[in-house]
Write an enzyme that holds these catalytic residues in place. Structure first.
Site, PDB file in Angstrom:
ATOM      1  N   ASP A  60      -9.289  -5.932   3.097  1.00 56.71           N
ATOM      2  CA  ASP A  60      -7.984  -6.451   2.688  1.00 56.71           C
ATOM      3  C   ASP A  60      -7.749  -7.867   3.184  1.00 56.71           C
ATOM      4  O   ASP A  60      -6.771  -8.513   2.791  1.00 56.71           O
ATOM      5  CB  ASP A  60      -6.856  -5.552   3.231  1.00 56.71           C
ATOM      6  N   ASP A 106       0.852  -1.188   0.000  1.00 60.74           N
ATOM      7  CA  ASP A 106       0.000   0.000   0.000  1.00 60.74           C
ATOM      8  C   ASP A 106       0.888   1.239   0.000  1.00 60.74           C
ATOM      9  O   ASP A 106       2.006   1.218   0.517  1.00 60.74           O
ATOM     10  CB  ASP A 106      -0.885   0.029   1.242  1.00 60.74           C
TER      11      ASP A 106
END
Length: 929
Positions: A665, A352
């Site tokens: 996620d 990320d």
């Protein structure tokens, strides 16, 4: 009538408690009634003093651990091996035939081995326990009228807990606030889809039991919010919860061994079989030669023990535990030991951007409002700074200020709060927007007090917006929205100008889109703000359930566009370069605009194409597989895209590490070979799904963890080579002696002594070797690579042969020039010294055998020195001579033994030199052709 207080009725209470809950059937009662029975005002929470009192009554909010085996029984467990049984039989046999010395020595050796194994297990357990203490869950509670973060174990019945999407529920509780709440209860009820929750009671007026899955007004421990915002009053803690009832039946469960541990145990069994055949062959030949049966039995048993690395699992467990503990000190908490193996072979890290590659300290840099572009000065979360026109032509005595109405949605559609000292509580992006509103002249506290929030739609990564609903001055409801500009534009029909709202024409839409693209191209995170007036919904439906607010599909007025900077972490650029040098590809994954992602990727040195989530949706699996190697940045992606990316990379043979922090996620973290969750910003759901948790949310910590994983694997290979080469050397030495007609060079006691050296401190010291200099300059190891591949087996056998030849050569020559006792002592000493030299040779597989790197493991040198001193004592001290059947050696004889033992170093160096020259000639031949 006075308000009742909860009485202790939990499983940990005094005798006479009959219920697991302080309030019976809380799920049937209204939220206000439950709060009243628990003696708490949900708006203020418990007082700190009351919380302490209830904690003393109810105990800690934690599930009971499986009953631990007493230490004395765990020590006895060390004697449960069938190998130990053979040794005990040998000791008994020695006592029966009158050899009390061997019986005593074998018994002492057994005790020493058991103690070593027991201490190793305790140390490994303590290391893992320390890691568990680092993963302490917390909960946000309201106490004394203030929101505080406390360890979840300190929750008590009556506590008011505040929860948001992604949070794990820390105890059972009755909902008093439920804003669009959905909860994943699969772990408890088996329900595959999230369950909608409300504040309405379940089964009111009905005496029939209500199944757990139908108690929609109750939250249960260890379930997770997937959507919405909630407040609950705790009704049960610890073993009094629904999960506690299940845990009671599972208290005797254990963790499965890691794949590496299984591989090592399998290796030990195969070696035991080989050793058994070798011992049988030795016994048959010795019997044919007429050796004494009792002495032969003892020696055969000792050979079996020396030939089998029964200490290998204990050393492996200790090495893994210490390695994992070392990773934890560097910011990476490894939850599963198997992940250590995967870390060493990771080929791709999908990271990320926000908070991992960047600082996650957001600061607004640009603002577009009322058709004008502004720049924002000031740093961090302090309100010092200004919002001023960006164009030089607009600078004048009285530069225009942005209309405060333009930034109002940023202040109201916001859950952050600013601290007096320049800090912030809440999401960094929301904090930056709050600071922006303050710099624009708007005091966020005033409109929050004037127009209280009546509802909200929490931010959803898939929808890319958040909305809040507020009571307007005229009694209506105004909705304020913030989110991705393109998403808001699809719902907007007007735009705010200096003259008020005007229709959003195609020209104005194109202008706003261009502004957002320009901000993104400068590396800014771009968010839009919008507002609208809507009708007030009914608070509840006829069935008593909460009726959520709905965002109008159209009719919004766009008020502003903000550009926020989140600078890269200072060490991220170097970490990306180090990963590239190690053959690990870094791919950035972000929900930000492609231009923003490209700017940050360029600054970090991440190369490759940029692909958006929309483009991913249009790709087939084959198209993605063909392009995945060339893609460096995935922008504007939703959480489900992460799973697609992981599958494509895995199909290409990659070992993938994937980072994540949100609820959605979790699927990608589980799909990846190594799921990495953020310890600071990560949700409880993400942390649970992950294999590794970063305590600092820093990308460079991932790279350090890869380095530690590689080093740990190298160390495992090192001590396996060391121990197995000793095994092979012991087997071949005794077999070769009996086949060549020589007497057996070592007694049973001496073989047992070698066994202690092999499984003891030197092997453990090799397991904590510092990382080699080339650990991050070589490509990742293939995931299918076995610890004992063909090359390593060749090295082990070669070292064993050198030990055999050297030991028997010294033995044969010493018999010619000295007496039998001196020759046997020299053979015994030579074989022990071989182990010291072999420990040095086993530390590397390539390059020089001896070098400066040999000085880096101080613990190893201390262990080798200690073994040498003990060997001197065994040979030179009269008392020890009687135990080990040795005689004193002269300095010259010691020199002969040491010279013979050093041949294992010389032979290994000669082999590596020859291999390097051969490789050089082959490379030269290919170049010439």
């Amino acid at each position: 009538m006075p308000r009742p207080t909860p009485t202790a009725s939990g499983p940990g209470a005094a005798p006479g408690r009959t219920s697991r809950e302080p309030v019976a059937h809380a799920y049937r009662r209204g939220a206000a009634e439950v709060a009243d029975l628990l003696g708490v005002d949900p708006a203020a929470g418990l007082s700190a003093a009351e919380a302490r009192r209830r904690a003393a009554d109810w105990g800690a909010n934690e599930l009971a651990e499986p009953a631990r085996r007493p230490q004395w029984l765990r020590l006895l467990d060390q004697f449960r091996s069938w190998l130990i049984g053979i040794l005990l039989g040998a000791a008994v046999l020695a006592g029966i035939i009158g050899d009390l010395r061997d019986a005593v020595v074998i018994t002492v050796v057994l005790l020493v081995n058991a103690l070593i194994g027991f201490l190793q297990e305790r140390r490994a357990e303590r290391s893992l326990e320390a890691l568990r203490r680092m993963l302490v869950p917390t909960a946000r509670v309201r106490r004394d009228g203030e929101v505080r973060t406390v360890p979840a174990r300190e929750l008590v019945p009556g506590d008011v807990v505040l929860l948001e999407a992604g949070d794990r529920v820390p105890a059972d509780g009755r909902l008093v606030v439920a804003e669009s709440v959905e909860v994943a209860e699969a772990a408890l009820t088996g329900e595959s889809q999230p369950v909608a929750k409300t504040t309405a009671p379940a089964g009111a007026g009905d005496e029939a039991p209500v199944p757990v899955a139908e108690r929609t007004g109750t939250l249960f421990m260890n379930t997770a919010l997937t959507r919405g915002r909630a407040e609950m009053v705790v009704t049960a803690t610890g073993m009094g919860t629904e999960v506690g009832a299940i845990a009671e039946a599972l208290r005797t469960g254990g963790e499965p061994p890691s794949p590496l541990r299984v591989q090592m145990d399998s290796l030990g069994r195969r070696l035991a079989l080989v050793s058994g055949v070798a011992v049988a062959a030795y016994a048959l030949v010795a019997l044919a030669r007429g050796e004494d049966l009792a002495d032969l039995a003892l020696r055969a048993v000792a050979l079996a023990v020396a030939a089998i690395p029964e200490g290998l699992p204990a050393v492996l467990a200790l090495t893994l535990a210490l390695g994992v503990h070392r990773m934890a000190r560097r910011g990476a908490i490894v939850k599963r030991l198997a992940s250590v193996e995967a870390l060493g072979s990771a080929t791709v890290v999908c990271s990320d951007k926000t908070g991992t590659l960047t600082l996650n300290e957001m600061t607004a840099r640009a603002l577009w409002a009322a058709g004008r572009l502004y720049e924002v000065t000031g740093e961090g979360y302090g309100t010092d700074g200004a919002v001023r026109p960006a164009g030089p032509g607009d600078r004048g005595d009285a530069p225009p200020e942005p209309p405060r109405e333009a930034v109002l949605p940023f202040a109201l559609c916001n859950d952050a709060a600013l601290s007096p000292g320049g800090g912030a509580v809440g999401d960094p992006t929301e904090a930056a927007l709050l600071v922006l509103a303050a710099k624009a002249g708007l005091d966020p506290a005033a409109p929050r007090a004037r127009t209280p929030r009546t509802g909200e739609i929490p931010f959803d990564p898939a929808e890319k917006f958040m909305a809040t609903f507020h009571t307007d001055a005229d009694g209506g409801v105004r909705v304020h929205v913030k989110g991705a500009v393109d998403v808001l534009l699809d719902r907007c029909t007007h735009v705010l100008t200096e003259d008020g709202p005007v229709p959003l024409t195609d020209e104005r839409r194109a202008e706003i889109t261009a502004v957002a693209r320009r901000m993104g191209g400068e590396g800014l995170r771009v968010l839009g703000a919008a507002t609208a007036t809507t009708a007030a919904p009914d608070a509840t439906a006829s069935d008593g359930r909460d009726r959520p607010h709905a965002l109008p599909a159209t009719g919004l007025t766009l008020t502003a566009v903000a550009g926020i900077a989140d600078p890269p972490r200072p060490q991220a650029h170097d970490a990306v370069a180090l990963a590239r040098a190690a053959g690990v590809t870094v791919k950035m994954i972000t929900g930000d605009h492609a231009d923003t992602a490209t700017a940050i990727a360029s600054e970090l040195g991440i190369d490759g194409d940029v692909v958006t989530g929309a483009e991913l949706d249009r790709m087939s699996e084959r198209d993605l597989a063909d392009r995945i190697e060339d893609i460096g940045v995935f922008a504007r992606v939703a959480p489900e895209h992460k799973v697609t990316i992981v599958r494509a990379l895995s199909a290409g043979g990659h070992i993938v590490a994937m980072t994540g922090d949100g609820v959605n996620d979790a699927a990608a973290l589980r799909a990846a070979h190594i799921g990495v969750a953020m310890g600071i910003t990560g949700t409880d759901v993400a942390k649970e799904a992950a294999d590794v948790v970063l305590t600092d949310d820093d990308f460079s910590t991932i790279v350090r963890a890869v380095r530690e994983g590689r080093s740990l694997y190298d160390n495992i290979v090192t001590f396996v080579r060391f121990q197995l080469s000793t095994n092979i050397g012991a087997i071949l030495t005794l077999l070769a002696a009996v086949l060549t007609g020589l007497p057996t060079p070592m007694t049973a006691i001496q073989l047992l002594w070698v066994n202690i050296i092999m499984d003891g401190p030197p092997a453990m010291a090799l397991g904590i070797d510092p990382p080699r200099g080339d650990v991050m300059s070589r490509p990742p190891r293939p995931p299918s690579e076995r610890i004992l591949n063909h090359r390593r087996l060749t090295v082990i056998v070669r070292a064993g042969l050198v030990m055999t030849v050297g030991t028997l050569a010294v033995f044969a020559l010493a018999r010619r020039y000295t007496d039998e006792a001196t020759a046997a002592t020299m053979a015994f000493t030579t074989f022990v010294l071989f182990q010291l030299c072999n420990a040095l040779a086993a530390r590397s597989e390539d390059g020089p055998v001896l070098g400066r790197f040999q000085l880096r493991n101080r613990t190893l040198w201390i262990c080798l020195g200690a073994v040498l001193v003990l060997q001197v004592v065994a040979v030179q001290v009269p008392f020890a001579q009687g135990v080990f059947d040795t005689v004193a050696l002269s300095a010259a004889q010691w020199a002969v033994c040491l010279a013979a033992a050093s041949t294992v170093l010389l032979a290994e160096q000669a082999w590596r030199t020859g291999r390097a020259r051969s490789a050089h000639r082959r490379a030269g031949g290919r170049a010439g052709s």
